[in-house]
Design an enzyme around this catalytic site. Structure first.
Site, short mmCIF file in Angstrom:
data_model
loop_
_atom_site.label_atom_id
_atom_site.label_comp_id
_atom_site.label_asym_id
_atom_site.label_seq_id
_atom_site.Cartn_x
_atom_site.Cartn_y
_atom_site.Cartn_z
N THR A 18 0.79 -1.22 0.00
CA THR A 18 0.00 0.00 0.00
C THR A 18 0.83 1.28 0.00
OG1 THR A 18 -1.87 1.08 1.10
CG2 THR A 18 -0.16 0.18 2.52
N TYR A 19 2.11 1.20 0.35
CA TYR A 19 2.92 2.42 0.43
C TYR A 19 3.08 3.03 -0.96
CZ TYR A 19 4.23 0.75 5.11
OH TYR A 19 4.21 0.31 6.42
N SER A 20 2.57 4.23 -1.14
CA SER A 20 2.60 4.93 -2.43
C SER A 20 2.02 4.07 -3.56
CB SER A 20 4.03 5.38 -2.78
OG SER A 20 4.44 6.42 -1.95
N GLY A 21 1.02 3.28 -3.22
CA GLY A 21 0.37 2.47 -4.24
C GLY A 21 1.27 1.47 -4.92
N GLY A 22 2.28 0.98 -4.20
CA GLY A 22 3.20 -0.01 -4.77
C GLY A 22 4.53 0.56 -5.20
#
Length: 619
Positions: A350-354
């Protein structure tokens, strides 16, 4: 850098090499202009105008007395030393350029940076590099030795002082607390005071001629404000040896600027010497210096990890958070961690959408020779798309999630696959079986959990044991000096079951490092763009803990971040705190904390102001 959150976010997009280029131009452009004032003012007067005008600019711009007031004795001594170095270095530099060509002074100044870059090197390659650079400097300085002995005395004195400037400047750029620019501003004020006895008299004629006074102030801005600020911006993101190596360009800049501004055309011998210097430094190869880091088992599992885990959440897209770093900005920081012995890295889908996983995979692939040399952890749970099955811990999403993470990470397996939260909509039996299948498929070596109630964690372990499935080996929980509710149930449970504890937010999202105060001042980019921090840490009691931490740290002559991390590392059952880093100084803080042992009395004092909190971080 601290102090200007919005502008700092934009500055991080600029490569540190660009800051160095600006510094290199102004490093000699300002003095070249100063030489033109020598006909109207005494050399010492011009040097004083440079320092004093720079100090005035820094005072109006940064007001460093506010942020530097709480510094401990050791940091204050560093500022005093840097102030003295700036005062004497600027003076000896002008005394040298008054007697020697600027290119020669620059070449001698560069000799010290070569020694800094090669310090500790014992390889044949670096010995050859030193021979090349020494030959180059000898060729340049042999040009006008006769008749100018005093000029060379001043030039070599300036060289030694410039080495000290790099060492002290790099130190303040990477310490916790106030930004390096604020500390630089304080040091420049000290320099102005120190230089006044020998410089003010020579500058007095300028006060009767406004044009000379303005010109002197311009020299200060060009010579001390712009280059020293850009030095700080570069030093904060480059290792000291790397910064020193880049100074190979200074003699080239000095010669070009001297030719353009002062019409001091280089001779063939000058050009040959500079070529040898640049070739020598280019041939130099920085040696990796391993710092002592302990390695411990991940709970009862057999795999060993470093006592510090580098959290990779800070590396991603600035569209999500202004304080995120892109891959280029993150690389020197991750490299510093690797060079320091860190082998444990944590990210999440989930961090920065991958994007964080992509950066993590590429950086670790470049910085390690073998995949087996590091331990990689990632997580699954939060939404990764708009669909109803693009989130949670269903079998469908767990199996799809691990495959997507492996693609982004560019690896065949992760060492630790963690559930990011408890899924209240999916039976725990379904989740644990899916995780077991991930392990059996060779896509993860171990599984772990994060942020849940102790009864939930116990239930999941019981379900796995009852069915012969893989059990969790780790718990990534919310735990620091400001939030200690995990001590009631989760930590005793983990200790009893041999579960590794990996606390996240060990510095309370920077609050324990002093990124904001009780009056609401935000001192870093993250503090100005972190609503979760405001939600979790805002009570007066939290600031009482920070005040106590500051007191204990000052008595130990250590930054608060060192002490806060040392307290957490020393807690029973804690395996490896997950440390985020957006500056090289954050890495040195973490590594230093591992080596710092607090007394029982210090621990008791740190813990005494704590008051119970509502449960945080499980949602």
């Amino acid at each position: 850098m601290s102090g200007e959150p919005r502008s700092a976010g934009r500055l991080r997009r600029v490569p540190p090499q660009a800051f160095f280029g600006v510094s290199a131009v102004f490093h000699y452009l300002g003095p070249s202009l100063a030489v033109l004032l020598f006909a109207r003012l005494d050399v010492l007067g011009v040097a004083w105008l440079r320092v004093a005008s720079a100090a005035a600019v820094f005072a109006l711009w940064r007001r460093p007395w506010r942020s530097c007031r709480p510094l401990g004795p050791g940091s204050r001594h560093t500022l005093l030393a840097l102030g003295a170095v700036l005062a004497v270095m600027n003076t000896t530099f002008y005394l040298a350029v008054d007697r020697l060509p600027l290119s020669t002074v620059g070449a001698i100044e560069f000799l010290g940076t070569v020694l800094l870059a090669a310090a500790g090197a014992r390889t044949a390659r670096n010995a050859a590099a030193l021979l090349l650079t020494t030959a180059g400097v000898a060729a340049i300085t042999a040009v006008r030795v006769t008749g100018q002995p005093l000029g060379f005395v001043f030039a070599f004195a300036n060289c030694a002082l410039f080495m000290l400037y790099i060492v002290l400047g790099h130190r303040i750029a990477n310490e916790g607390g106030p930004s390096g620019i604020d500390r630089l501003a304080a040091a420049m004020l000290i320099a102005a005071v120190i230089a006044t006895p020998w410089g003010l008299g020579g500058a007095l004629p300028a006060f009767g001629h406004p044009v000379l006074l303005v010109a002197g102030a311009g020299v200060g801005v060009c010579s001390s404000v712009v280059p020293y600020v850009t030095d700080q911006l570069a030093m904060a993101r480059l290792a000291r040896a790397t910064f020193s190596l880049m100074l190979a360009l200074l003699p080239v800049f000095a010669t070009v600027i001297g030719a353009i501004v002062l019409r001091q055309l280089p001779t063939v011998q000058d050009a040959a010497g500079i070529t040898l210097v640049v070739l020598g430094v280019a041939f130099h190869q920085e040696q990796r210096k391993e710092l002592p880091v302990d390695y411990v088992r991940l709970g009862s599992a057999g795999v060993k990890v470093s006592r510090i885990c580098l959290g990779m959440m800070s590396y991603g897209s600035q569209a999500e958070r202004a304080w995120h770093l892109d891959e280029a900005a993150a690389e020197p920081i991750v490299k510093a961690a690797v060079d320091g012995g860190v082998t444990f890295f944590d990210t999440a889908d989930t961090y920065s959408g991958g994007v964080s996983e992509q950066i993590t995979g590429r950086l670790l692939g470049r910085l390690f020779d073998r995949r087996d040399d590091y331990v990689l952890a990632t997580k699954v749970f939060f939404p990764m798309g708009e669909g109803p099955n693009d989130r949670g811990l269903s079998r469908k999403h767990v199996l799809a999630g691990i495959d997507a993470s492996l693609r982004r990470l560019g690896t065949d397996y992760v060492d630790l696959y963690q559930i990011h939260r408890w899924d209240y909509e999916t039976p725990i039996e379904e989740t644990m079986e899916a995780l077991h299948d991930v392990v059996k498929a060779g896509k993860a070596r171990y599984i772990g959990a994060s942020s849940m109630f102790a009864w939930q964690f116990a239930k999941a372990q019981h379900v796995a044991e009852r069915n012969g499935w893989t059990r969790f080996v780790s718990m990534q929980n919310h735990y620091n000096l400001l939030y200690r509710e995990e001590e009631r149930e989760m930590l005793p449970l983990c200790a009893d079951q041999g579960i590794a504890v990996m606390p996240y937010s060990p510095l309370a999202r920077g609050m324990l490092a002093g990124n904001r105060n009780r009056q609401g001042e935000r001192r870093t980019t993250r503090a100005g763009d972190d609503p979760l921090s405001d939600e979790r840490y805002s009570a007066d009691a939290d600031f009482d803990v920070v005040d106590r931490l500051t007191q204990v740290a000052a008595e130990r002559d250590a930054p608060p971040a060192h002490v806060a991390l040392a307290w957490l590392v020393g807690r029973p059952g804690v395996t490896a705190p997950i440390v985020g880093a957006t500056r090289l100084g954050h890495i040195s803080d973490a590594l230093a904390a591992v080596q710092l042992t607090l007394t029982d009395e210090e621990k008791a004092r740190l813990e005494e102001p704590y008051v119970p909190h509502p449960v945080l971080g499980h949602g």
